[in-house]
Design an enzyme around this catalytic site. Structure first.
Site, PDB file in Angstrom:
ATOM      1  N   ASN B  73     -58.678  15.197  -6.900  1.00  0.00           N
ATOM      2  CA  ASN B  73     -58.498  16.548  -7.630  1.00  0.00           C
ATOM      3  C   ASN B  73     -59.300  16.572  -9.079  1.00  0.00           C
ATOM      4  OD1 ASN B  73     -56.495  17.107  -9.991  1.00  0.00           O
ATOM      5  ND2 ASN B  73     -55.939  15.311  -8.752  1.00  0.00           N
ATOM      6  N   PHE B 133     -49.432  10.130 -19.215  1.00  0.00           N
ATOM      7  CA  PHE B 133     -50.497   9.256 -19.755  1.00  0.00           C
ATOM      8  C   PHE B 133     -51.515   8.909 -18.984  1.00  0.00           C
ATOM      9  CE2 PHE B 133     -47.453   7.190 -23.368  1.00  0.00           C
ATOM     10  CZ  PHE B 133     -47.138   8.431 -23.742  1.00  0.00           C
ATOM     11  N   CYS B 135     -53.548  11.415 -16.359  1.00  0.00           N
ATOM     12  CA  CYS B 135     -54.399  12.202 -16.071  1.00  0.00           C
ATOM     13  C   CYS B 135     -55.729  11.818 -16.276  1.00  0.00           C
ATOM     14  CB  CYS B 135     -54.240  13.608 -16.475  1.00  0.00           C
ATOM     15  SG  CYS B 135     -55.279  14.843 -15.508  1.00  0.00           S
ATOM     16  N   CYS B 346     -62.509  -5.467  25.088  1.00  0.00           N
ATOM     17  CA  CYS B 346     -63.345  -4.547  24.313  1.00  0.00           C
ATOM     18  C   CYS B 346     -64.368  -5.521  23.437  1.00  0.00           C
ATOM     19  CB  CYS B 346     -62.526  -3.802  23.406  1.00  0.00           C
ATOM     20  SG  CYS B 346     -61.573  -4.658  22.128  1.00  0.00           S
ATOM     21  N   CYS B 349     -63.009  -8.485  19.060  1.00  0.00           N
ATOM     22  CA  CYS B 349     -62.570  -9.885  18.290  1.00  0.00           C
ATOM     23  C   CYS B 349     -63.773 -10.653  18.284  1.00  0.00           C
ATOM     24  CB  CYS B 349     -61.569 -10.554  18.987  1.00  0.00           C
ATOM     25  SG  CYS B 349     -61.683 -10.913  20.925  1.00  0.00           S
ATOM     26  N   CYS B 382     -58.228 -16.709   9.898  1.00  0.00           N
ATOM     27  CA  CYS B 382     -58.695 -15.564   8.966  1.00  0.00           C
ATOM     28  C   CYS B 382     -57.794 -14.209   9.377  1.00  0.00           C
ATOM     29  CB  CYS B 382     -60.005 -15.418   8.849  1.00  0.00           C
ATOM     30  SG  CYS B 382     -61.002 -14.608  10.272  1.00  0.00           S
ATOM     31  N   CYS B 385     -59.706 -11.165  13.912  1.00  0.00           N
ATOM     32  CA  CYS B 385     -59.711 -10.765  15.235  1.00  0.00           C
ATOM     33  C   CYS B 385     -58.515  -9.908  15.583  1.00  0.00           C
ATOM     34  CB  CYS B 385     -60.074 -12.157  16.272  1.00  0.00           C
ATOM     35  SG  CYS B 385     -58.563 -13.383  15.747  1.00  0.00           S
TER      36      CYS B 385
HETATM   37  C1  LIG Z   1     -54.025  18.312  -7.262  1.00  0.00           C
HETATM   38  C2  LIG Z   1     -53.286  17.221  -8.226  1.00  0.00           C
HETATM   39  C3  LIG Z   1     -52.930  17.683  -9.270  1.00  0.00           C
HETATM   40  C4  LIG Z   1     -52.118  16.669 -10.053  1.00  0.00           C
HETATM   41  N1  LIG Z   1     -51.710  16.963 -11.251  1.00  0.00           N
HETATM   42  C5  LIG Z   1     -50.746  15.966 -12.141  1.00  0.00           C
HETATM   43  C6  LIG Z   1     -50.080  16.381 -13.125  1.00  0.00           C
HETATM   44  O1  LIG Z   1     -50.353  17.453 -13.716  1.00  0.00           O
HETATM   45  N2  LIG Z   1     -49.642  15.518 -13.922  1.00  0.00           N
HETATM   46  C7  LIG Z   1     -49.341  14.276 -13.293  1.00  0.00           C
HETATM   47  O2  LIG Z   1     -48.681  13.512 -13.817  1.00  0.00           O
HETATM   48  N3  LIG Z   1     -49.860  13.860 -12.205  1.00  0.00           N
HETATM   49  C8  LIG Z   1     -50.503  14.775 -11.605  1.00  0.00           C
HETATM   50  N4  LIG Z   1     -51.164  14.339 -10.379  1.00  0.00           N
HETATM   51  C9  LIG Z   1     -51.094  13.008  -9.723  1.00  0.00           C
HETATM   52  C10 LIG Z   1     -49.873  12.778  -8.738  1.00  0.00           C
HETATM   53  O3  LIG Z   1     -48.744  13.104  -9.607  1.00  0.00           O
HETATM   54  C11 LIG Z   1     -49.808  11.365  -8.334  1.00  0.00           C
HETATM   55  O4  LIG Z   1     -49.567  10.565  -9.507  1.00  0.00           O
HETATM   56  C12 LIG Z   1     -51.073  10.988  -7.607  1.00  0.00           C
HETATM   57  O5  LIG Z   1     -51.556  11.912  -6.883  1.00  0.00           O
HETATM   58  C13 LIG Z   1     -50.767   9.549  -6.821  1.00  0.00           C
HETATM   59  O6  LIG Z   1     -49.666  10.161  -5.524  1.00  0.00           O
HETATM   60  P1  LIG Z   1     -50.145  10.397  -4.119  1.00  0.00           P
HETATM   61  O7  LIG Z   1     -50.933   9.426  -3.718  1.00  0.00           O
HETATM   62  O8  LIG Z   1     -48.888  10.451  -3.513  1.00  0.00           O
HETATM   63  O9  LIG Z   1     -50.620  11.724  -4.228  1.00  0.00           O
HETATM   64  C14 LIG Z   1     -51.802  15.278  -9.418  1.00  0.00           C
HETATM   65  C15 LIG Z   1     -52.508  14.986  -7.971  1.00  0.00           C
HETATM   66  C16 LIG Z   1     -52.950  15.888  -7.620  1.00  0.00           C
HETATM   67  C17 LIG Z   1     -53.707  15.538  -6.179  1.00  0.00           C
END
Ligand SMILES: Cc1cc2nc3c(=O)[nH]c(=O)nc-3n(C[C@H](O)[C@H](O)[C@H](O)COP(=O)(O)O)c2cc1C
Ligand SMILES: Cc1cc2nc3c(=O)[nH]c(=O)nc-3n(C[C@H](O)[C@H](O)[C@H](O)COP(=O)(O)OP(=O)(O)OC[C@H]3O[C@@H](n4cnc5c(N)ncnc54)[C@H](O)[C@@H]3O)c2cc1C
Lengths: 446, 422
Positions: B73, B133, B135, B346, B349, B382, B385
């Site tokens: 996003n 902290f 985004c 199939c 492996c 590993c 398979c």
């Molecule tokens: C559309 C969207 C908007 C988000 N907006 C915020 C936000 O405003 N503040 C925030 O801390 N995290 C935001 N996130 C992150 C989510 O809170 C979360 O940390 C992240 O998506 C990972 O979790 P998930 O895999 O369950 O989605 C946003 C995620 C998405 C998909």
């Protein structure tokens, strides 16, 4: 009501003869099914296809959105891959071998996926193949059926000039004139033939019959090689009293009529007996029923265990409301005013295994009689023995003999398809055509 | 029946599942629906100076017919007026007093702004604060979000500002867009944070439209790096979580685990690796709030099976099981075994081993089915398979120790023991 046509309305007929295996309506459907495929190594489906189509590859190409590549994968192994996707008895070929069967899950709908890509190519007239420049070699192909067309296409691809001689007025062979009408339409058959011919370098001469309009000797002289893909002829006779009566028909001719005329013009009886339990018998029975026959009974010498048709085909006949009499063999057809009235059958039991490995039917001495007004003979087809003998081609009861390079006893004369194997499936004929082309190319040093 | 009650820094919720700060927690109407469905708590969509979003905001990674195995996003923090958000938070708190209400914050980069935001937020009666902290887009360019999380000094300073006025628990949400989450986590702790949460989204490009050649999401012919989340990020999130859980100085700080949680199993894994509770965003966005039913039910049944009475009984149990490579036992050896009764031939492996691994599978060609058997002496154990086999438990890995004693690499090298000769 005696034997008559026009039993059902046009709408009813259209419904009854609609596609038995409808295509995917949406790309999503194809994609979901394609993604189910686990992409086996040395895939059992491919190994079970007489033309060895790389099934996992073409399916993954659908998944990846490479439909053109998918169509090319199919059609370069089987130029009639479009038609085969509609007519192949896949339950005993690719789909029957799908590993999902071993998990008790539905196999991948390989035929439906194959149709998805191949039909797009045919309808869209995609130019998937490029012919090599002409090399001056000339080959005559007799018969524009699956074997002949596959051979012609493979030869032309390598730059050979091909002339096809076909006794009918349309190409496709039994695909056009034999296969059940609810599997392929005449329009599709024509499109498929056109698609095959669109590669160029193939001149089809319709209404030209070997043995009538042309002789093999002539062709041997005029051409560098000849391929015989003439298929097999009409249904075997029953050799019982009453066979000449009005209302006794040969399944191949009955189906030929049905495939070349309007359904409303095809006459069927009220009570139809079909002799045999192979693919042709099933097709004759189901299509009689779909034309409006009241009762259709299939009569077979052995039991359900030995039946030559597949379970899927048998189910089709069952769903159409056909009845079955197992362990019965026709003894006599009784008429009235020259018309079929009754069918007398011997009751059979199973004896020791015969050459086919199946237990042989043995007459019990008891009989039973049933009221019928139409008898359709579908107990195997007979090869063009006379024509083949006249042309001095070595054969076994009319089935042409070939060596491992598909060559007959005559130098430069090759053969394949039903005329060699006695009558199998379209897909076998296509492979035989490919093999024939390979043999010819080797022979010509191309 | 297991007790799913959660107590995170004194913030109580009927289950350990909170909705992460994101569109699902953006408005009263969403949050009410979430609580009605049974979610334990929410972290309200991040509040700060009001922003303006662009149109065309999400994109996804599809794989083998599965849609959105990864989600991306380019949205910013809340684009609604602060006052409206605060009013709605108050209203929801009144309607659902038993659920956790945490407010996510990202104030402008000065002490005064943070103080104001914190005060206004706690005035609503919310139970906790989460400092965003993390985004990775849009806000970073303004020196906020991940820009704060990526610089431990700044992170510490901001947490200090917050703690000067905070009267309710403070969780610092870390960014995964760093080579290690530990310095940021330590900085937040030094700044006084009460808890941590991670991960926020990971910078990504999910794909390109091959007709227009514009990467997704397409905003009028252009795109930007977005934030990646959903099932695809789970393994990365688990690793980052573990690094925090294993760090001495963080060990006593509660962590809220986030990143790709879709099923109860995912949630259990986060908790086994040290998360005291979990947050979910993408799974809810893709499937709706109803997923909470099985998240709770599945976890509860698993706990019953294992005999865990409360969630604290299993939090962190897997942390000590992740060690350093040097400490692994070289004498431990496994070889693959194919159960011929289960095999569906199939060949997956075989081809994976033959093409890309150790040529340890024998093939006996058949028509149409081949038979595959393991060459035990060649098998290095590993797991490839077993991974590609479509049938459960058809391929198992059987222990065949190379020696009785525990022998790690350090010791192995010290003794000058032999290496492979082919
Ligand atoms: C559309 C969207 C908007 C988000 N907006 C915020 C936000 O405003 N503040 C925030 O801390 N995290 C935001 N996130 C992150 C989510 O809170 C979360 O940390 C992240 O998506 C990972 O979790 P998930 O895999 O369950 O989605 C946003 C995620 C998405 C998909
Ligand atoms: C009723 C029926 C239903 C069938 N259903 C199916 C099905 O559902 N699925 C399936 O896979 N297979 C089916 N088959 C079998 C399939 O149709 C054949 O195996 C296949 O068509 C054989 O191809 P071919 O090219 O060898 O012969 P044909 O298809 O018979 O083609 C031979 C061609 O040669 C022409 N020809 C013959 N003699 C001469 C001559 N003297 N001079 C010039 N041209 C000549 C014919 O007119 C014909 O066009 C069915 C067969 C029948 C009879």
């Amino acid at each position: 009501m005696p034997i008559q046509n026009n039993r059902l309305s046009t709408e009813d007929l259209a419904l009854k003869f609609a596609d038995v295996h409808p295509p995917f309506e949406h790309a999503e459907g194809a994609a979901i099914e394609a993604d189910r495929c686990i992409n086996c190594y040395d895939a059992p489906c491919t190994k079970s296809c007489p033309t060895s189509i790389d099934v996992p590859l073409f399916i993954k190409q659908i998944s990846s959105g490479n439909i053109k590549g998918s169509a090319k994968t199919i059609l370069s192994s089987n130029i009639m891959g479009g038609g085969c996707s509609k007519v192949c008895p896949v339950e005993k070929l690719c789909e029957g071998a799908c590993v999902y069967n071993l998990l008790g899950e539905e196999p991948i709908s390989i035929a439906k996926l194959q149709r998805y890509s191949a039909e797009k190519a045919i309808k869209g007239k995609w130019e998937l193949f490029e012919r090599k420049p002409s090399n001056g070699k000339k080959v005559a192909v007799i018969g524009a059926g699956p074997a002949g067309l596959a051979c012609a296409h493979a030869l032309s691809l390598q730059g050979v000039e091909v002339t096809v001689f076909e006794k009918e007025e349309k190409g496709g062979g039994l695909m056009t004139y034999g296969v059940a009408a609810y599997k392929v339409t005449p329009e599709f058959c024509k499109e498929e033939v056109d698609f095959i011919l669109s590669i160029g370098g193939i001149d089809v001469q319709y209404k030209k019959e070997l043995g009538k309009d042309i002789t093999l000797a002539e062709l041997q002289q005029k051409y560098d090689a000849v391929f015989l893909g003439i298929g097999v002829g009409i249904a075997r006779s029953l050799d019982i009293p009453g066979e000449e009566l009005d209302g006794v028909v040969d399944a191949i001719s009955f189906i030929y009529e049905l495939r070349t005329n309007d359904f409303s013009k095809i006459a069927v009886g009220d009570n139809v007996a079909v002799i045999g339990m192979g693919m042709t018998a099933i097709d004759a029975a189901t299509q009689s029923k779909r034309l409006g026959a009241k009762d259709v009974t299939l009569i077979y010498r052995r039991t359900e265990n030995e039946k030559p048709c597949t379970e899927v085909e048998l189910d089709l006949a069952k769903l159409d409301g056909c009845s079955f009499i197992w362990l019965a063999s026709p003894k006599e057809i009784i008429g009235e005013n020259g018309k079929v009235k009754k069918l007398v059958c011997n009751k059979m039991k199973l004896g020791e295994p015969d050459t086919s490995g199946r237990r042989a039917p043995v007459d019990t001495g008891e009989t039973f009689t049933m009221d019928v007004d139409m008898v359709i003979k579908a107990a195997g087809q007979i090869p063009f023995e006379e024509l083949i003998n006249k042309s001095s081609v070595q054969n076994k009861s009319g089935k042409i003999s070939i060596n491992n390079k598909t060559e007959t006893n005559l130098k430069g004369v090759f053969a394949g398809g039903d005329s060699v194997n006695g009558g199998k499936e379209v897909v076998d004929a296509v492979q035989a055509g490919k093999d024939g082309a390979k043999g010819i190319l080797q022979y010509l040093g191309v | 029946m297991a007790n799913l009650q959660s107590n995170f820094l004194g913030i109580k919720s009927p289950n350990p599942f909170w909705l992460a700060s994101a569109p699902p927690t953006d408005k009263k109407i969403n949050v009410i629906r979430a609580f009605e469905a049974g979610w334990g708590g929410v972290v309200w969509k991040t509040l700060g100076s009001q922003v303006k979003n662009v149109s065309s905001r999400y994109s996804a990674l599809n794989y083998n017919g599965r849609k959105a195995v990864g989600f991306n996003n380019i949205e910013l923090i809340s684009d609604r007026p602060l006052e409206v958000n605060l009013k709605e938070i108050r209203e929801v708190l009144k309607l659902f007093p038993d659920r956790a209400m945490i407010i996510s914050l990202m104030a402008d980069n000065d002490r005064k702004s943070w103080h104001e935001m914190v005060k206004k937020s706690q005035d609503t009666g919310a139970h906790g604060l989460e400092l965003n902290f993390g985004c990775p887009h849009g806000m970073v360019e303004r020196g906020m979000g991940a820009a704060v999380g990526q610089d431990p000094d700044i992170a510490k300073m901001v947490v200090e500002w917050v703690m000067e006025v905070a009267t309710i628990p403070v969780i610092t949400k870390l960014t995964p867009n760093v080579h290690s989450a530990v310095p940021g986590g330590l900085a937040a702790i030094e700044g006084g944070t009460n808890g941590l949460s991670l991960i926020n989204t990971i910078q990504s490009v999910t794909g390109i439209d091959l007709d227009t050649l514009v990467p997704n999401p397409n905003v009028g012919g252009q795109s930007v790096f977005g934030g990646y989340c959903g099932p695809a990020v789970k393994p990365i999130a688990l690793k980052m979580l573990t690094t925090l859980a294993q760090e001495e100085r963080i060990r006593n700080i509660p962590i809220s685990g986030i990143g790709g949680i879709t099923t109860w199993k995912d949630a259990v894994e986060f908790m086994l690796l040290g998360a005291s509770n979990v947050q979910v965003c993408t799974a809810a966005m893709i499937s709706g709030f109803k997923i909470i039913t099985d998240l709770c039910d599945g976890m509860s049944n698993w706990m019953d099976e294992k005999g865990y009475k409360s969630i604290d009984d299993f939090v962190g149990l897997s942390v000590p099981k992740i060690t350093r490579w040097e400490e692994l036992d070289i004498n431990f050896h496994i070889v693959a075994k194919i159960d011929q009764d289960k095999c569906i031939h199939c060949g997956l492996c075989y081809i994976s081993c033959e093409d890309t691994s150790h040529q340890s599978i024998d093939i006996e060609r058949g028509n149409p089915y081949n038979t595959y058997t393991i060459k035990e002496e060649e098998c290095v154990g590993c797991n490839l398979c077993k991974i590609v086999c479509p049938v459960n438990d058809c391929i198992t890995m059987v222990e065949q120790r190379k020696g009785d004693e525990y022998l790690n690499w350090i010791e192995y090298e010290k003794r000058g023991l032999p290496l492979n000769d082919h």
